[in-house]
Enzyme design. Structure first.
Site, PDB file in Angstrom:
ATOM      1  N   GLU A 156      -6.529   1.060  -0.461  1.00  0.00           N
ATOM      2  CA  GLU A 156      -6.856   2.469  -0.663  1.00  0.00           C
ATOM      3  C   GLU A 156      -8.319   2.672  -1.049  1.00  0.00           C
ATOM      4  O   GLU A 156      -8.787   3.808  -1.113  1.00  0.00           O
ATOM      5  CB  GLU A 156      -5.956   3.075  -1.741  1.00  0.00           C
ATOM      6  N   HIS A 212      -3.282   0.381  -4.549  1.00  0.00           N
ATOM      7  CA  HIS A 212      -3.485  -0.708  -3.606  1.00  0.00           C
ATOM      8  C   HIS A 212      -4.973  -0.906  -3.322  1.00  0.00           C
ATOM      9  O   HIS A 212      -5.745   0.052  -3.253  1.00  0.00           O
ATOM     10  CB  HIS A 212      -2.771  -0.426  -2.278  1.00  0.00           C
ATOM     11  N   SER A 268       7.354   0.459  -2.927  1.00  0.00           N
ATOM     12  CA  SER A 268       7.603   1.497  -1.918  1.00  0.00           C
ATOM     13  C   SER A 268       9.097   1.787  -1.783  1.00  0.00           C
ATOM     14  O   SER A 268       9.898   0.888  -1.551  1.00  0.00           O
ATOM     15  CB  SER A 268       7.058   1.042  -0.561  1.00  0.00           C
ATOM     16  N   ASN A 294      11.613  -5.239   6.706  1.00  0.00           N
ATOM     17  CA  ASN A 294      11.439  -5.443   8.143  1.00  0.00           C
ATOM     18  C   ASN A 294      11.234  -6.932   8.401  1.00  0.00           C
ATOM     19  O   ASN A 294      10.885  -7.682   7.490  1.00  0.00           O
ATOM     20  CB  ASN A 294      10.236  -4.650   8.677  1.00  0.00           C
TER      21      ASN A 294
END
Length: 315
Positions: free
Chosen positions: A104, A101, A41, A258
């Site tokens: 999905e 993924h 990503s 994150n």
């Protein structure tokens, strides 16, 4: 798991490989790439580093034009294979700009389909990148983690990419994974970071594979720490397992986009007993989002690109 027989599966892989060779026919030097790079990503820009001039050519092929390939639907995953040369030694590579993924709705067979096709083209090395949440409390957003081990949580519960009849053409029925992430490649990557004098922190640790698409709850984050995870993400491990099954050597990079929230949520009971109003509690503070993931990946992408370019050029 595919409902096709091993022979039928092999035929599908061969059909896709033959299709790619057709697209690459004008550029025979690209028909046998040495390295497969999977761009995670926000890291699709890795493919922009491929050389393109009078000597070196660059070829892009959309997934929709390749038999057996699915189309990714997640922002930050474009859905194309890019062939070219990378690094000081002009190493021939193929880049997956966008991955598939499990969350999905794709099967592991579809998710890892490109890996076996790459093997048929002659690929020897897999460089896999991803955006991941920092579980280790010493990790900061923007840090890089070199993966030295993983925890395949869905796999331990039976959702495994090698489930079903074994594809003997590629590898053994029972595959050891104690050497999944090649020591010599990891050493070479740290050497590359030293020579580039990168200022960004680069760690080495364990990647926890969770199927997604939800980010982890606070209790799950505490469990991950207890189990020894340093970073958590929703990809990579199925690809690594299939690559090792095919005999490829693997290096994995997680960009920490994150920090996970592992502290316990505020107690409604205690808040009420104190006489405080519930509006004083903000449960969204520090909460992860995909927009944050892409923003963090973009901000650190240049260092990741430089590191991968230098490293691949040594292979």
């Amino acid at each position: 798991m595919s409902e096709l027989s091993p022979e039928e599966q092999l035929h599908e892989f061969q059909l896709a490989a033959s299709c790619l060779k057709g697209y690459l026919q004008p550029h025979t030097e690209l028909q046998k790439p040495k390295v497969l790079i999977i761009c995670g990503s926000g890291l699709g820009g890795l493919s922009s580093l491929l050389k393109e001039d009078e000597t070196y050519h660059r070829v892009s092929i959309k997934y929709k034009d390749i038999p057996g390939f699915k189309e990714p639907k997640v922002p930050g995953h474009n859905g194309e294979l890019v062939f070219g040369h990378l690094g000081g030694n002009a190493t021939p590579v193929m880049c997956m700009v966008g991955r598939f993924h499990y969350y999905e709705g794709h099967s592991f067979y579809s998710n890892t389909f490109p890996i076996r096709v790459a093997k048929l083209l002659g690929v020897e090395y897999l460089v896999v990148t991803n955006a991941a949440g920092g579980v280790n409390e010493t990790y900061k957003t923007g840090d890089i983690m070199v993966i030295n081990d993983h925890i395949n949580f869905p796999g331990l519960a039976g959702q495994h990419p090698l489930r079903g009849l074994n594809l003997d053409y590629f590898g053994p029925r029972f595959l050891p994974l104690s050497d999944a992430y090649d020591f010599h490649l990891r050493y070479a990557l740290f050497e590359a970071s030293q020579k580039l004098e990168l200022k960004r922190s680069i760690h080495e640790g364990t990647y926890f594979y969770a199927s997604g698409p939800t980010f982890e709850s606070r209790a799950e984050c505490r469990m991950l720490r207890f189990l020894g995870a340093d970073a958590v993400g929703m990809s990579t491990v199925p690809e690594v397992i299939v690559a090792r099954h095919c005999g490829m050597k693997v290096i994995g990079l997680s960009l920490i986009t994150n920090s996970v929230l592992g502290d316990k949520p505020a107690s409604a009971k205690e808040t009420c007993l104190r006489g405080d109003t519930y509006t004083a509690v903000d449960q969204t503070k520090g909460m992860a989002s995909h927009a944050e993931v892409l923003e963090s990946a973009n901000s650190a992408a240049e260092d990741v690109k430089s590191l991968v370019e230098y490293f691949v050029g040594t292979l």
